[in-house]
Design a protein around this motif. Structure first.
Motif, PDB file in Angstrom:
ATOM      1  N   GLN A  39      -9.102   8.771  -7.285  1.00  0.00           N
ATOM      2  CA  GLN A  39      -8.431   7.894  -8.245  1.00  0.00           C
ATOM      3  C   GLN A  39      -8.135   6.540  -7.615  1.00  0.00           C
ATOM      4  N   ALA A  40      -7.614   6.556  -6.374  1.00  0.00           N
ATOM      5  CA  ALA A  40      -7.335   5.284  -5.686  1.00  0.00           C
ATOM      6  C   ALA A  40      -8.629   4.522  -5.409  1.00  0.00           C
ATOM      7  N   ALA A  41      -9.708   5.235  -5.113  1.00  0.00           N
ATOM      8  CA  ALA A  41     -10.984   4.575  -4.802  1.00  0.00           C
ATOM      9  C   ALA A  41     -11.546   3.868  -6.025  1.00  0.00           C
ATOM     10  N   ARG A  42     -11.374   4.475  -7.213  1.00  0.00           N
ATOM     11  CA  ARG A  42     -11.870   3.833  -8.413  1.00  0.00           C
ATOM     12  C   ARG A  42     -11.178   2.503  -8.658  1.00  0.00           C
ATOM     13  N   GLU A  43      -9.946   2.399  -8.171  1.00  0.00           N
ATOM     14  CA  GLU A  43      -9.183   1.142  -8.335  1.00  0.00           C
ATOM     15  C   GLU A  43      -9.278   0.278  -7.081  1.00  0.00           C
ATOM     16  N   ASP A  44     -10.153   0.709  -6.126  1.00  0.00           N
ATOM     17  CA  ASP A  44     -10.302   0.010  -4.851  1.00  0.00           C
ATOM     18  C   ASP A  44      -8.958  -0.184  -4.151  1.00  0.00           C
ATOM     19  N   LYS A  45      -8.205   0.887  -4.144  1.00  0.00           N
ATOM     20  CA  LYS A  45      -6.922   0.898  -3.441  1.00  0.00           C
ATOM     21  C   LYS A  45      -6.997   1.903  -2.309  1.00  0.00           C
ATOM     22  N   PRO A  46      -6.350   1.620  -1.232  1.00  0.00           N
ATOM     23  CA  PRO A  46      -5.647   0.355  -0.929  1.00  0.00           C
ATOM     24  C   PRO A  46      -6.669  -0.775  -0.733  1.00  0.00           C
ATOM     25  N   ILE A  47      -6.239  -1.995  -0.950  1.00  0.00           N
ATOM     26  CA  ILE A  47      -7.164  -3.137  -0.872  1.00  0.00           C
ATOM     27  C   ILE A  47      -7.670  -3.283   0.554  1.00  0.00           C
ATOM     28  N   LEU A 383      -8.757  13.347   5.555  1.00  0.00           N
ATOM     29  CA  LEU A 383      -9.527  13.752   4.388  1.00  0.00           C
ATOM     30  C   LEU A 383      -9.372  12.735   3.265  1.00  0.00           C
ATOM     31  N   TYR A 384      -8.166  12.298   3.042  1.00  0.00           N
ATOM     32  CA  TYR A 384      -7.892  11.287   2.004  1.00  0.00           C
ATOM     33  C   TYR A 384      -8.684  10.016   2.266  1.00  0.00           C
ATOM     34  N   ARG A 385      -8.659   9.539   3.500  1.00  0.00           N
ATOM     35  CA  ARG A 385      -9.345   8.277   3.829  1.00  0.00           C
ATOM     36  C   ARG A 385     -10.853   8.423   3.741  1.00  0.00           C
ATOM     37  N   ASP A 386     -11.400   9.592   4.174  1.00  0.00           N
ATOM     38  CA  ASP A 386     -12.851   9.784   4.098  1.00  0.00           C
ATOM     39  C   ASP A 386     -13.335   9.778   2.663  1.00  0.00           C
ATOM     40  N   ILE A 387     -12.623  10.506   1.811  1.00  0.00           N
ATOM     41  CA  ILE A 387     -13.025  10.548   0.397  1.00  0.00           C
ATOM     42  C   ILE A 387     -12.878   9.171  -0.235  1.00  0.00           C
ATOM     43  N   ASN A 388     -11.776   8.516   0.076  1.00  0.00           N
ATOM     44  CA  ASN A 388     -11.522   7.180  -0.483  1.00  0.00           C
ATOM     45  C   ASN A 388     -12.619   6.204  -0.061  1.00  0.00           C
ATOM     46  N   SER A 389     -12.995   6.270   1.210  1.00  0.00           N
ATOM     47  CA  SER A 389     -14.024   5.346   1.730  1.00  0.00           C
ATOM     48  C   SER A 389     -15.367   5.594   1.068  1.00  0.00           C
ATOM     49  N   ASN A 390     -15.716   6.837   0.802  1.00  0.00           N
ATOM     50  CA  ASN A 390     -16.998   7.180   0.213  1.00  0.00           C
ATOM     51  C   ASN A 390     -17.057   6.845  -1.264  1.00  0.00           C
ATOM     52  N   GLU A 391     -15.928   6.826  -1.939  1.00  0.00           N
ATOM     53  CA  GLU A 391     -15.921   6.639  -3.386  1.00  0.00           C
ATOM     54  C   GLU A 391     -15.650   5.188  -3.808  1.00  0.00           C
ATOM     55  N   ARG A 392     -15.156   4.333  -2.979  1.00  0.00           N
ATOM     56  CA  ARG A 392     -14.765   2.966  -3.354  1.00  0.00           C
ATOM     57  C   ARG A 392     -15.960   2.016  -3.251  1.00  0.00           C
ATOM     58  N   SER A 393     -15.849   0.873  -3.931  1.00  0.00           N
ATOM     59  CA  SER A 393     -16.920  -0.144  -3.889  1.00  0.00           C
ATOM     60  C   SER A 393     -16.633  -1.214  -2.841  1.00  0.00           C
ATOM     61  N   ASP A 394     -15.349  -1.490  -2.634  1.00  0.00           N
ATOM     62  CA  ASP A 394     -14.971  -2.465  -1.603  1.00  0.00           C
ATOM     63  C   ASP A 394     -14.904  -1.772  -0.248  1.00  0.00           C
ATOM     64  N   PRO A 395     -14.969  -2.570   0.805  1.00  0.00           N
ATOM     65  CA  PRO A 395     -14.818  -2.005   2.132  1.00  0.00           C
ATOM     66  C   PRO A 395     -13.415  -1.401   2.287  1.00  0.00           C
ATOM     67  N   SER A 396     -13.331  -0.340   3.042  1.00  0.00           N
ATOM     68  CA  SER A 396     -12.024   0.299   3.267  1.00  0.00           C
ATOM     69  C   SER A 396     -11.200  -0.526   4.241  1.00  0.00           C
ATOM     70  N   PRO A 397      -9.889  -0.404   4.179  1.00  0.00           N
ATOM     71  CA  PRO A 397      -9.035  -1.174   5.093  1.00  0.00           C
ATOM     72  C   PRO A 397      -9.326  -0.809   6.544  1.00  0.00           C
ATOM     73  N   ALA A 398      -9.085  -1.788   7.390  1.00  0.00           N
ATOM     74  CA  ALA A 398      -9.365  -1.572   8.823  1.00  0.00           C
ATOM     75  C   ALA A 398      -8.469  -0.498   9.429  1.00  0.00           C
ATOM     76  N   TYR A 399      -7.263  -0.342   8.892  1.00  0.00           N
ATOM     77  CA  TYR A 399      -6.347   0.629   9.522  1.00  0.00           C
ATOM     78  C   TYR A 399      -6.809   2.067   9.304  1.00  0.00           C
ATOM     79  N   PHE A 400      -7.781   2.274   8.361  1.00  0.00           N
ATOM     80  CA  PHE A 400      -8.315   3.610   8.156  1.00  0.00           C
ATOM     81  C   PHE A 400      -8.892   4.178   9.456  1.00  0.00           C
ATOM     82  N   ASN A 401      -9.423   3.319  10.291  1.00  0.00           N
ATOM     83  CA  ASN A 401     -10.089   3.756  11.513  1.00  0.00           C
ATOM     84  C   ASN A 401      -9.194   3.700  12.754  1.00  0.00           C
TER      85      ASN A 401
END
Length: 459
Positions: A39-47, A383-401
């Motif tokens: 759901q967050a990935a569809r909204e490209d959140k977090p920015i 798990l949350y960050r991996d799914i979010n990164s795979n489903e979003r269109s924008d690049p994931s935030p740097a703090y994910f890594n």
């Protein structure tokens, strides 16, 4: 007589706090990690430019921090209980009771000793008085021998009772012919005659002992009594023989016929069974005289006074044994109490070690649980960050890594307590040496007062 010693047993059970192992996949489903991440990935959140975790990650962190906090409160209460248990664990009372055991034993004996010694002294005085009376009696009556008497009259009276039944049964057969009630009626008549016959014989034998008396008059009277009694018994049994014969002639007028024929001639009995009845009566009469004579010592009153002395001696011995038993019982209770107390000391020492180890184990288990919760948090966040990164269109935030959330460590506490294990161990070792010594002292005290009882009354 002595106050009963109560045994005390202290039992303490500590139940440690247990932590449930969390299955990480089940936790992810419970927190709905996958749906929230998509759901967050569809909204490209977090920015892409976000520098800190979003609301979902903070929610995960809050859930696991709550679990850590709740478990910490339970651990705090458990450790507090353990600390109180350690504080209240002591063997001071037991050590004091052990050290006071000998004085307690002696005081309990002494508190009852005077009354015991007084009773024994009084009984001993009575014994000496009776012994003086016996010596005086022997001197007065010219006796130099010891008294001879049966230890009990039960056998004598049992034999007399058997003789009474035997004579009644034998004579009952002879009287049955003239009785309206047959054998039962004959036995009833015979019983009355036998009882009178044996009673007179026994009394005669009892007074016959006066023939041995130092008094000439009493001796002559005893022989006179024997002659009169034998004469009376002979006449009585002859009259019974006449009555038996009269029953065969005319049962309804047997009494008057017996008297008439007895008056005409005392020996005018022609029936053989009647003479046999007379013989039986005289034999049992003689047996009764013998038992009456042997009922006690052959010298009148000698057996009774000696028997009274011996009975008093047995009573004194019984009282002494009773005192010994009371002392022994108290000694056994205290000896057993010593063992129980020392066993309690050993258990207390083990329990204290268990309390201290439980504190260390409880703290260690809690710290391990916090690590487990941290791993669970890392798992769901990753798990949350991996799914979010795979489903979003924008690049994931740097703090994910680079950035990971953590559970607050405020609950990783240490409980303060006074470790008394060494002090308790030292006291226990002293008691291990003291207990055998005190057991020996208790035994010596018991033997000492046994000796005092013996010295107070040496009979």
């Amino acid at each position: 007589m002595f106050g009963k010693i109560q045994k005390e047993t202290v039992v303490s059970v500590h139940k440690p706090v247990e932590f449930r192992v969390i299955d990480q996949d089940e936790l992810a489903l419970e927190l709905d990690v996958e749906n929230l991440a998509k759901q967050a990935a569809r909204e490209d959140k977090p920015i892409s430019g976000s520098l800190s975790p979003d609301a979902n990650e903070l929610k995960f962190q809050e859930d696991l921090a709550r679990r850590a906090f709740q478990s910490g409160n339970r651990v705090k209460q458990s450790l507090s209980d353990l600390r109180d248990s350690i504080l209240n664990t002591s063997i001071t009372k037991e050590a004091s009771e052990i050290e006071q055991m000998t004085s307690k034993f002696e005081s309990q004996i002494v508190s009852n000793l005077n009354s015991k010694l007084s009773l024994l002294k009084s009984m001993e005085d009575d014994y000496r008085q009776i012994n003086d009376d016996i010596n005086h009696f022997k001197k007065t009556n010219g006796l130099r021998r010891s008294a001879s008497y049966p230890p009990s009259h039960v056998l004598t009276f049992s034999l007399l009772f058997i003789a009474l039944i035997a004579e009644s049964m034998l004579n009952g057969v002879f009287f049955a012919e003239g009785s309206d009630s047959g054998l039962v009626g004959g036995i009833a008549i015979a019983f009355v005659i036998s009882f009178f016959n044996i009673s007179v014989g026994f009394i005669t034998g009892f007074f016959l002992r006066y023939k041995n008396h130092i008094s000439r008059a009493k001796s002559i009277f005893a022989y006179f009594t024997l002659i009169v009694s034998i004469t009376f018994s002979t006449v009585f049994n002859l009259l019974v023989g006449h009555y038996r014969e009269a029953l065969g002639i005319d049962p309804d007028n047997a009494k008057s016929i017996a008297v008439d024929r007895f008056s005409e001639g005392i020996l005018t009995i022609y029936d053989v069974q009647s003479w046999l009845l007379i013989a039986i009566g005289l034999v049992f009469f003689g047996f009764a005289i013998f038992k009456g004579y042997k009922i006690d010592d052959e010298y009148p009153k000698y057996g009774k006074i000696v028997r009274d002395r011996e009975q008093l001696k047995e009573d004194i011995t019984g009282e002494k044994e009773s005192f010994y038993d009371e002392f022994d019982e108290l000694h056994e209770e205290l000896d057993s109490r010593l063992d129980d107390i020392y066993e309690s000391v050993i258990l207390t020492s083990k329990r204290l070690n268990s309390y201290v180890n439980s504190i260390e184990n409880q703290q260690s288990a809690y710290n391990s649980y916090i690590v487990h919760l941290q791993n669970c948090l890392n798992y769901v966040v990753t798990l949350y960050r991996d799914i979010n990164s795979n489903e979003r269109s924008d690049p994931s935030p740097a703090y994910f890594n680079s950035s990971q959330l953590s559970i607050s460590s405020e609950q990783n506490f240490m409980v303060e307590f006074v470790d008394t294990r060494n002090d308790l161990l030292e006291t226990k070792e002293k008691l291990a040496i003291a207990v055998p010594r005190i057991k020996s002292e208790l035994f010596s005290i018991k033997e000492t007062y046994h000796s005092k009882i013996n010295e107070a009354c040496k009979l």
